[in-house]
Scaffold this motif. Structure first.
Motif, PDB file in Angstrom:
ATOM      1  N   GLY A   1       0.789  -1.232   0.000  1.00  0.00           N
ATOM      2  CA  GLY A   1       0.000   0.000   0.000  1.00  0.00           C
ATOM      3  C   GLY A   1       0.812   1.268   0.000  1.00  0.00           C
ATOM      4  O   GLY A   1       0.479   2.215   0.732  1.00  0.00           O
ATOM      5  N   VAL A   2       1.871   1.331  -0.807  1.00  0.00           N
ATOM      6  CA  VAL A   2       2.658   2.565  -0.939  1.00  0.00           C
ATOM      7  C   VAL A   2       1.902   3.470  -1.906  1.00  0.00           C
ATOM      8  O   VAL A   2       2.184   3.511  -3.106  1.00  0.00           O
ATOM      9  N   VAL A   3       0.931   4.173  -1.389  1.00  0.00           N
ATOM     10  CA  VAL A   3      -0.047   4.889  -2.207  1.00  0.00           C
ATOM     11  C   VAL A   3       0.566   5.842  -3.236  1.00  0.00           C
ATOM     12  O   VAL A   3       0.156   5.840  -4.404  1.00  0.00           O
ATOM     13  N   PRO A   4       1.562   6.684  -2.891  1.00  0.00           N
ATOM     14  CA  PRO A   4       2.079   7.626  -3.883  1.00  0.00           C
ATOM     15  C   PRO A   4       2.699   6.973  -5.113  1.00  0.00           C
ATOM     16  O   PRO A   4       2.820   7.620  -6.158  1.00  0.00           O
TER      17      PRO A   4
ATOM     18  N   ASP B   1      -9.280  -0.035   9.691  1.00  0.00           N
ATOM     19  CA  ASP B   1      -7.963   0.572   9.871  1.00  0.00           C
ATOM     20  C   ASP B   1      -7.279   0.102  11.153  1.00  0.00           C
ATOM     21  O   ASP B   1      -6.074  -0.146  11.169  1.00  0.00           O
ATOM     22  N   GLU B   2      -8.049  -0.037  12.252  1.00  0.00           N
ATOM     23  CA  GLU B   2      -7.413  -0.401  13.512  1.00  0.00           C
ATOM     24  C   GLU B   2      -6.761  -1.785  13.434  1.00  0.00           C
ATOM     25  O   GLU B   2      -5.674  -2.001  13.984  1.00  0.00           O
ATOM     26  N   LEU B   3      -7.382  -2.728  12.714  1.00  0.00           N
ATOM     27  CA  LEU B   3      -6.782  -4.057  12.564  1.00  0.00           C
ATOM     28  C   LEU B   3      -5.655  -4.023  11.532  1.00  0.00           C
ATOM     29  O   LEU B   3      -4.599  -4.624  11.756  1.00  0.00           O
ATOM     30  N   ARG B   4      -5.869  -3.306  10.447  1.00  0.00           N
ATOM     31  CA  ARG B   4      -4.811  -3.263   9.428  1.00  0.00           C
ATOM     32  C   ARG B   4      -3.578  -2.534   9.949  1.00  0.00           C
ATOM     33  O   ARG B   4      -2.456  -2.832   9.544  1.00  0.00           O
ATOM     34  N   ASN B   5      -3.772  -1.576  10.859  1.00  0.00           N
ATOM     35  CA  ASN B   5      -2.614  -0.915  11.479  1.00  0.00           C
ATOM     36  C   ASN B   5      -1.721  -1.926  12.185  1.00  0.00           C
ATOM     37  O   ASN B   5      -0.494  -1.774  12.225  1.00  0.00           O
TER      38      ASN B   5
ATOM     39  N   LEU C   1       2.138  -0.214   7.696  1.00  0.00           N
ATOM     40  CA  LEU C   1       2.176   0.856   6.701  1.00  0.00           C
ATOM     41  C   LEU C   1       0.823   1.554   6.602  1.00  0.00           C
ATOM     42  O   LEU C   1       0.736   2.714   6.166  1.00  0.00           O
ATOM     43  N   ASN C   2      -0.240   0.876   7.024  1.00  0.00           N
ATOM     44  CA  ASN C   2      -1.584   1.442   6.975  1.00  0.00           C
ATOM     45  C   ASN C   2      -1.706   2.715   7.813  1.00  0.00           C
ATOM     46  O   ASN C   2      -2.548   3.571   7.546  1.00  0.00           O
ATOM     47  N   LYS C   3      -0.859   2.859   8.843  1.00  0.00           N
ATOM     48  CA  LYS C   3      -0.894   4.071   9.664  1.00  0.00           C
ATOM     49  C   LYS C   3      -0.534   5.295   8.829  1.00  0.00           C
ATOM     50  O   LYS C   3      -0.978   6.406   9.111  1.00  0.00           O
ATOM     51  N   LYS C   4       0.279   5.083   7.797  1.00  0.00           N
ATOM     52  CA  LYS C   4       0.691   6.184   6.917  1.00  0.00           C
ATOM     53  C   LYS C   4      -0.278   6.348   5.751  1.00  0.00           C
ATOM     54  O   LYS C   4      -0.594   7.478   5.353  1.00  0.00           O
TER      55      LYS C   4
ATOM     56  N   GLU D   1      -7.466   5.834   1.520  1.00  0.00           N
ATOM     57  CA  GLU D   1      -6.502   6.381   0.553  1.00  0.00           C
ATOM     58  C   GLU D   1      -6.016   5.300  -0.402  1.00  0.00           C
ATOM     59  O   GLU D   1      -5.856   5.530  -1.608  1.00  0.00           O
ATOM     60  N   LEU D   2      -5.772   4.109   0.142  1.00  0.00           N
ATOM     61  CA  LEU D   2      -5.293   3.006  -0.679  1.00  0.00           C
ATOM     62  C   LEU D   2      -6.318   2.626  -1.741  1.00  0.00           C
ATOM     63  O   LEU D   2      -5.976   2.466  -2.927  1.00  0.00           O
TER      64      LEU D   2
END
Length: 410
Positions: A239-242, A264-268, A273-276, A281-282
């Motif tokens: 998930g490197v969105v940029p 989000d809380e579980l993926r964090n 990387l989900n925190k960023k 956004e992804l």
């Protein structure tokens, strides 16, 4: 399972660093630079690059003397300055299901450098042969369910080192013209290449090595050499969105997303990387991925973790999140590794999850675990490398000790 640890041709504890470098994996521009180094006139280089390209990447030759369309003088000059050496395969494991895993040591960069080691996996199937390649030595991410994520990042692999993984696979599988096939090798039904597809799902996060991966894909997809179409190449990202948009614009490959959670809380926790770059956004980056369509769907990878992310509610939320995105969902039974706190979901739970997703209109195949017995399955690439590396170092230390004892006894 067959396990063979290959003896190094020379003591790996003190690898010989030669001034000659291999041309394997170089881009066309890189081959042009090599020709310039040995004095080939600029007006002649394009033709010579084309010749080298064909011999190296189509025929897979390992010796300049075999390049019969090139004059003896130029062949000799190339041989004095360069090699066509592949990285060393220090161990090969063959699973009971035919999956092959190679531990590959890259060329040394100095007298005390043993060479970076990475793993590469070949998965034979009825209709294809898939090569899972690495893009980094170690990994910069710390996904808690992935064994590779517990290994620190050492460095990015170069374009040459990424391409070399495909070259090693084709060499060992007899996948170049006029090469003998190894005993028990998978033979494609259509007479095609052993390696028909590539997935960047090995060690590392490909989009944190964007330039190296991009240049490697240019080499791999060139139709005058290795000839793997970009639709047969899949780049997976956590998930490197940029970099997702640039991936589509500059590489044009298929895209896979390591999703694994719908909140989000579980993926964090699972994918820090989900925190960023959080889920919203992804998924927006996926909706705008260049060329995305029903003919070029995005694959969402979802590892099935017992009691963590495998409920009916998770399945329904996954369907809701992906609405409007041409997608396929790969459900991956968790592949255990020593020390993990997770368990694989029960099979009936996986089937129920798959049914909910399928009824919503998404293809939801359950990925058959391959190479589990040799730790070559998804998320397992690490531990066997470390064991084999330690074993090889022990053997070398023992050899050195024996040699020292023999000298002392004289």
């Amino acid at each position: 399972m067959t396990l063979s640890v290959l003896e190094p041709a020379a003591p790996a504890a003190e690898p010989v660093v030669t001034s000659r470098v291999s041309l394997i994996g170089r881009t066309r521009a890189g081959l042009g630079d090599a020709l310039a180094e040995i004095g080939v006139p600029e007006k002649e280089r394009r033709m010579r690059v084309g010749q080298l390209w064909n011999w190296i990447y189509h025929y897979g030759v390992r010796d300049f003397s075999a390049m019969t369309t090139i004059g003896k003088g130029l062949r000799a000059a190339l041989g004095e300055r360069f090699t066509l050496d592949l990285p060393e395969v220090t161990a090969e494991q063959v699973s009971t299901d035919g999956t092959r895993k190679w531990l590959i040591r890259m060329a040394s960069t100095g007298p005390r450098d043993r060479g970076a080691e990475i793993e590469c996996v070949y998965i034979p199937e009825v209709d294809r042969g898939t090569l899972c390649v690495s893009s980094q030595v170690g990994c910069t991410l710390t996904c808690t369910f992935c064994h590779t994520g517990t290994q620190r990042l050492v460095r990015n692999l170069t374009c040459e080192e990424i391409v070399a993984q495909l070259m090693v696979a084709r060499d060992r599988l007899g996948d170049f013209p006029n090469r003998a096939k190894p005993d028990g090798a998978f033979v494609p039904n259509d007479g095609g290449r052993f390696v028909s597809n590539i997935v960047f799902m090995g060690m590392g996060e490909p989009l944190y090595n964007f330039d190296g991966v991009r240049d490697a894909i240019d080499v791999i997809s060139d139709n005058e050499g290795l000839s793997l179409g970009r639709r047969r190449i899949t780049v997976s990202t956590s998930g490197v969105v940029p970099q997702i948009g640039p991936l589509g614009h500059e590489m044009g490959t298929m895209l896979a997303i390591s999703l694994h959670a719908v909140r989000d809380e579980l993926r964090n926790e699972l994918v820090p990387l989900n925190k960023k770059y959080p889920i919203a956004e992804l998924l927006e980056a996926c909706r705008t991925y260049p060329g995305v369509s029903n003919a070029k769907r995005i694959t969402f990878e979802y590892v099935m973790l017992k009691g963590v992310n495998d409920s009916d509610a998770d399945a329904r939320e996954l369907v809701r999140l992906l609405k409007g995105i041409p997608a396929k969902i790969n459900l991956i039974p968790f592949n255990p590794w020593p020390g993990t706190k997770y368990e694989c979901s029960d099979w009936d739970r996986i089937e129920r999850f798959s049914e909910i997703v399928f009824r919503a209109g998404y293809a939801s195949p359950v990925r058959t675990p391959r190479g589990r017995d040799i730790l070559a399955a998804c998320g397992q690439l690490k531990s066997e490398t470390e064991k084999l590396s330690a074993r090889a170092r022990l053997m070398l230390d023992q050899d050195e000790a024996a040699a020292a004892a023999a000298v002392a006894a004289e």
